[in-house]
Design a protein around this motif. Structure first.
Motif, PDB file in Angstrom:
ATOM      1  N   SER A   1      -8.503  -4.679  -2.054  1.00  0.00           N
ATOM      2  CA  SER A   1      -8.998  -4.556  -0.680  1.00  0.00           C
ATOM      3  C   SER A   1     -10.517  -4.599  -0.622  1.00  0.00           C
ATOM      4  CB  SER A   1      -8.495  -3.242  -0.066  1.00  0.00           C
ATOM      5  OG  SER A   1      -9.075  -3.054   1.212  1.00  0.00           O
TER       6      SER A   1
ATOM      7  N   PRO B   1       0.794  -1.224   0.000  1.00  0.00           N
ATOM      8  CA  PRO B   1       0.000   0.000   0.000  1.00  0.00           C
ATOM      9  C   PRO B   1       0.833   1.283   0.000  1.00  0.00           C
ATOM     10  CG  PRO B   1       0.157  -0.844   2.210  1.00  0.00           C
ATOM     11  CD  PRO B   1       0.849  -1.847   1.328  1.00  0.00           C
TER      12      PRO B   1
ATOM     13  N   GLY C   1      -5.899  -2.617  -5.551  1.00  0.00           N
ATOM     14  CA  GLY C   1      -7.279  -2.685  -6.006  1.00  0.00           C
ATOM     15  C   GLY C   1      -8.063  -3.845  -5.422  1.00  0.00           C
TER      16      GLY C   1
ATOM     17  N   CYS D   1      -6.005  -0.343   2.874  1.00  0.00           N
ATOM     18  CA  CYS D   1      -5.390  -1.643   2.627  1.00  0.00           C
ATOM     19  C   CYS D   1      -5.878  -2.616   3.699  1.00  0.00           C
ATOM     20  CB  CYS D   1      -3.873  -1.491   2.717  1.00  0.00           C
ATOM     21  SG  CYS D   1      -2.969  -3.048   2.750  1.00  0.00           S
ATOM     22  N   ASP D   2      -6.250  -3.814   3.288  1.00  0.00           N
ATOM     23  CA  ASP D   2      -6.638  -4.837   4.262  1.00  0.00           C
ATOM     24  C   ASP D   2      -5.719  -6.056   4.210  1.00  0.00           C
ATOM     25  OD1 ASP D   2      -7.395  -6.160   1.963  1.00  0.00           O
ATOM     26  OD2 ASP D   2      -9.475  -6.495   2.577  1.00  0.00           O
TER      27      ASP D   2
HETATM   28  S1  FES Z   1      -2.507  -2.648  -1.243  1.00  0.00           S
HETATM   29 FE1  FES Z   1      -4.442  -3.433  -1.775  1.00  0.00          FE
HETATM   30  S2  FES Z   1      -4.986  -4.592  -0.042  1.00  0.00           S
HETATM   31 FE2  FES Z   1      -3.053  -3.817   0.444  1.00  0.00          FE
END
Ligand code: FES
Length: 69
Positions: free
Chosen positions: A44, A11, A42, A50-51
């Motif tokens: 998440s 991220p 894209g 960001c997950d």
């Molecule tokens: S950068 Fe997309 S979930 Fe981490």
């Protein structure tokens, strides 16, 4: 100055506590964790944050910074 760090294959990290993230209507997102990590892959399920999905999907990004001229 706000520093935004691009994580390798991950991220965007906004490295400050002084940030407010708003949607297109100007409404603020609730920010749970700091530093704020914004999804770059894209994938998440919790956009714009960001997950961790980037790791599971094997997201790879080749772009890197360049020295300024
Ligand atoms: S950068 Fe997309 S979930 Fe981490």
């Amino acid at each position: 100055m706000v520093r935004i760090k691009v994580r390798q294959n991950g991220p965007y990290l906004i490295e400050t506590d002084e940030v407010t993230l708003v949607d297109w209507n100007g409404r603020a997102y609730e920010i749970g964790r700091r530093p704020v990590a914004l999804c770059r892959c894209g994938g998440s399920a919790n956009k714009p944050f960001c997950d961790g999905t980037h790791s599971r999907i094997g997201f790879q990004a080749a772009e890197a910074g360049r020295d300024s001229e």
